[in-house]
Structures are given as C-alpha cells and as structure tokens.
Design a protein around this motif. Sequence first.
Motif, PDB file in Angstrom:
ATOM      1  N   GLY A 184       0.830  -1.191   0.000  1.00  0.00           N
ATOM      2  CA  GLY A 184       0.000   0.000   0.000  1.00  0.00           C
ATOM      3  C   GLY A 184       0.860   1.233   0.000  1.00  0.00           C
ATOM      4  N   VAL A 185       0.260   2.355   0.343  1.00  0.00           N
ATOM      5  CA  VAL A 185       0.985   3.616   0.446  1.00  0.00           C
ATOM      6  C   VAL A 185       1.765   3.600   1.757  1.00  0.00           C
ATOM      7  N   SER A 186       3.024   3.956   1.687  1.00  0.00           N
ATOM      8  CA  SER A 186       3.818   4.018   2.904  1.00  0.00           C
ATOM      9  C   SER A 186       4.325   5.435   3.111  1.00  0.00           C
ATOM     10  N   GLN A 187       4.511   5.784   4.372  1.00  0.00           N
ATOM     11  CA  GLN A 187       5.003   7.108   4.722  1.00  0.00           C
ATOM     12  C   GLN A 187       6.076   6.974   5.806  1.00  0.00           C
ATOM     13  N   SER A 188       7.033   7.882   5.753  1.00  0.00           N
ATOM     14  CA  SER A 188       8.063   7.888   6.783  1.00  0.00           C
ATOM     15  C   SER A 188       8.502   9.318   7.052  1.00  0.00           C
ATOM     16  N   PRO A 189       8.911   9.615   8.290  1.00  0.00           N
ATOM     17  CA  PRO A 189       8.798   8.740   9.461  1.00  0.00           C
ATOM     18  C   PRO A 189       7.348   8.648   9.921  1.00  0.00           C
ATOM     19  N   LYS A 243      10.908  24.216  17.058  1.00  0.00           N
ATOM     20  CA  LYS A 243      10.465  25.361  16.266  1.00  0.00           C
ATOM     21  C   LYS A 243      11.647  25.965  15.514  1.00  0.00           C
ATOM     22  N   GLY A 244      11.426  26.233  14.236  1.00  0.00           N
ATOM     23  CA  GLY A 244      12.461  26.846  13.420  1.00  0.00           C
ATOM     24  C   GLY A 244      13.267  25.867  12.588  1.00  0.00           C
ATOM     25  N   LYS A 245      13.183  24.576  12.917  1.00  0.00           N
ATOM     26  CA  LYS A 245      13.909  23.564  12.142  1.00  0.00           C
ATOM     27  C   LYS A 245      13.129  23.195  10.883  1.00  0.00           C
ATOM     28  N   ASP A 246      13.832  22.649   9.912  1.00  0.00           N
ATOM     29  CA  ASP A 246      13.185  22.139   8.701  1.00  0.00           C
ATOM     30  C   ASP A 246      12.905  20.647   8.874  1.00  0.00           C
ATOM     31  N   VAL A 247      11.794  20.182   8.275  1.00  0.00           N
ATOM     32  CA  VAL A 247      11.495  18.752   8.295  1.00  0.00           C
ATOM     33  C   VAL A 247      11.140  18.292   6.889  1.00  0.00           C
ATOM     34  N   GLU A 248      11.392  17.017   6.647  1.00  0.00           N
ATOM     35  CA  GLU A 248      11.083  16.407   5.355  1.00  0.00           C
ATOM     36  C   GLU A 248      10.303  15.131   5.604  1.00  0.00           C
ATOM     37  N   LEU A 249       9.161  15.038   4.961  1.00  0.00           N
ATOM     38  CA  LEU A 249       8.290  13.882   5.105  1.00  0.00           C
ATOM     39  C   LEU A 249       8.230  13.156   3.767  1.00  0.00           C
ATOM     40  N   ARG A 250       8.199  11.833   3.835  1.00  0.00           N
ATOM     41  CA  ARG A 250       8.288  11.038   2.616  1.00  0.00           C
ATOM     42  C   ARG A 250       7.034  10.212   2.404  1.00  0.00           C
ATOM     43  N   CYS A 251       6.681  10.038   1.121  1.00  0.00           N
ATOM     44  CA  CYS A 251       5.532   9.214   0.760  1.00  0.00           C
ATOM     45  C   CYS A 251       5.900   8.322  -0.428  1.00  0.00           C
ATOM     46  N   ASP A 252       5.623   7.020  -0.275  1.00  0.00           N
ATOM     47  CA  ASP A 252       5.789   6.076  -1.372  1.00  0.00           C
ATOM     48  C   ASP A 252       4.402   5.618  -1.807  1.00  0.00           C
ATOM     49  N   CYS A 288      -0.653  11.147   3.180  1.00  0.00           N
ATOM     50  CA  CYS A 288      -0.421  11.039   1.751  1.00  0.00           C
ATOM     51  C   CYS A 288      -1.411  10.018   1.199  1.00  0.00           C
ATOM     52  N   ALA A 289      -1.893  10.262   0.005  1.00  0.00           N
ATOM     53  CA  ALA A 289      -2.793   9.322  -0.654  1.00  0.00           C
ATOM     54  C   ALA A 289      -2.413   9.234  -2.116  1.00  0.00           C
ATOM     55  N   SER A 290      -2.658   8.080  -2.715  1.00  0.00           N
ATOM     56  CA  SER A 290      -2.466   7.957  -4.154  1.00  0.00           C
ATOM     57  C   SER A 290      -3.717   7.372  -4.778  1.00  0.00           C
ATOM     58  N   ASP A 343     -12.251   8.651  -8.639  1.00  0.00           N
ATOM     59  CA  ASP A 343     -11.198   7.735  -8.208  1.00  0.00           C
ATOM     60  C   ASP A 343     -11.191   7.517  -6.704  1.00  0.00           C
ATOM     61  N   THR A 344     -10.906   6.315  -6.290  1.00  0.00           N
ATOM     62  CA  THR A 344     -10.710   6.018  -4.876  1.00  0.00           C
ATOM     63  C   THR A 344      -9.297   6.402  -4.484  1.00  0.00           C
ATOM     64  N   GLN A 345      -9.162   7.066  -3.353  1.00  0.00           N
ATOM     65  CA  GLN A 345      -7.843   7.397  -2.840  1.00  0.00           C
ATOM     66  C   GLN A 345      -7.419   6.333  -1.833  1.00  0.00           C
ATOM     67  N   TYR A 346      -6.148   5.975  -1.904  1.00  0.00           N
ATOM     68  CA  TYR A 346      -5.568   5.004  -0.979  1.00  0.00           C
ATOM     69  C   TYR A 346      -4.586   5.751  -0.093  1.00  0.00           C
ATOM     70  N   PHE A 347      -4.852   5.701   1.199  1.00  0.00           N
ATOM     71  CA  PHE A 347      -4.103   6.516   2.140  1.00  0.00           C
ATOM     72  C   PHE A 347      -2.974   5.744   2.808  1.00  0.00           C
ATOM     73  N   GLY A 348      -1.921   6.482   3.132  1.00  0.00           N
ATOM     74  CA  GLY A 348      -0.863   5.951   3.961  1.00  0.00           C
ATOM     75  C   GLY A 348      -1.209   6.108   5.429  1.00  0.00           C
ATOM     76  N   PRO A 349      -0.309   5.657   6.302  1.00  0.00           N
ATOM     77  CA  PRO A 349      -0.570   5.708   7.743  1.00  0.00           C
ATOM     78  C   PRO A 349      -0.377   7.090   8.345  1.00  0.00           C
ATOM     79  N   GLY A 350       0.251   7.984   7.591  1.00  0.00           N
ATOM     80  CA  GLY A 350       0.452   9.335   8.090  1.00  0.00           C
ATOM     81  C   GLY A 350       1.762   9.503   8.847  1.00  0.00           C
ATOM     82  N   THR A 351       2.195  10.750   8.918  1.00  0.00           N
ATOM     83  CA  THR A 351       3.324  11.148   9.755  1.00  0.00           C
ATOM     84  C   THR A 351       2.799  12.140  10.781  1.00  0.00           C
TER      85      THR A 351
END
Lengths: 115, 113
Positions: A3-8, A15-24, A92-94, A102-110
Amino acid sequence: GAGVSQSPSNKVTEKGKDVELRCDPISGHTALYWYRQRLGQGLEFLIYFQGNSAPDKSGLPSDRFSAERTGESVSTLTIQRTQQEDSAVYLCASSLDGGGTDTQYFGPGTRLTVL
Amino acid sequence: AQSVSQHNHHVILSEAASLELGCNYSYGGTVNLFWYVQYPGQHLQLLLKYFSGDPLVKGIKGFEAEFIKSKFSFNLRKPSVQWSDTAEYFCAVNAPRSYIPTFGRGTSLIVHP
C-alpha cells in the motif's frame, strides 16, 4: 500488494527547524495527494501531483511548505522553519489516475510535533 | 467554495442499534461523493462512493448511503452496528472535473458491546 507508505511515522522537532516527510505511493498510481489533519479537524488539502503535469499547489498554507515528486514515484513534503501550528498528522494518498470518481488510498500518516 | 458538513462529531451506540451519520455539502451541480473510514490503528480506507446511477449505494461491511440531491445530502446508514464498527468516519465531496475532494471534519463512532 504494498500500500501507500510514509516515513517517518512520528517526527518531533524544534520550532524553526526544517522537516522532510516522505511518501511512497502504490506502484502504477499516477496521482498523489498530500493532506494535513489537525486534531479534531477534517483533512485539509495541501498539494496534488498528476503524472508529469505541473502540481496543484493551491492548498499549501505558506511558502514554508513545498513538495516534490519524482516521476510517478516517491514524493517528499518539506516544511521549512517549522512553527507550532504546523503540528498535525500529514497524510499522503495515491489514486490510479486522479479522476473525480477515483478512490484514494491513504498511507498511515506522519505525526509531526513542533515544540 | 465547497464545504462539507458532518453534524455528528461524536456518536455512541450499543451493539445492534441502527446508525445514521449525516453529511451535507454546499455545492450546486453534479458531485461525486465518498465515505471513508479509519479503524483504530489503521489507514483511512474507502467505505463506499457514489457518482451516478442508483442513489442508494451499498458499501463494505453492511454500510449503505443515500444521495438525496434536493437535500444536498449523502447520509451513511447501517441497520445494526457491531463493536467492530468503532471508527472515525469521513464524508468527502468532489465536483466533476475537480480532482481535489473536500473532506468533512469526521464523526467518531464508538459502539459498546
């Protein structure tokens, strides 16, 4: 199949830091969506990718938010200079082709917590 | 702009009770309608959807929803709930040629055994 995966799954930052979230997304799905869900609220649309078309960024709340997608695969959502109000679950959904039925398939979320 | 209203934010029922969750939208014209469900610890998943044809739609796990165009509503129903139906339920609306659904706030359903 996968299915759709997300990390972390969870991210705590200062506060003030940058973050990056990933979705497959699911392999073969050309459409990809990012949403934000604050506690007790519905899903808030952020950005939409469809194939090689220009993304629809109309839901991004500020210029601190950006997202990229490589072809029809992985997507990353970046939040710069995080603020406490950015704390939320990012979903994230695809979908197969992004059509209105279309049906959206969701990841578990971050779950993002900004201290 | 579209908006989607789910009037029941928290619903508590006993097993075997009947369920109806309201969903109203404010959009003129033809729409595509969805109900998604999130069981505890699981991903959001599709329960059912409507885009044309019979306005009474049947979904998984005995759920159904009725599209009433004149009332701008798409209420979710189940005649007899089970403990395993405890979940968060979201209504979503898409206009044709719109690929971005608008979601309601969600309804938290707790079913006591």
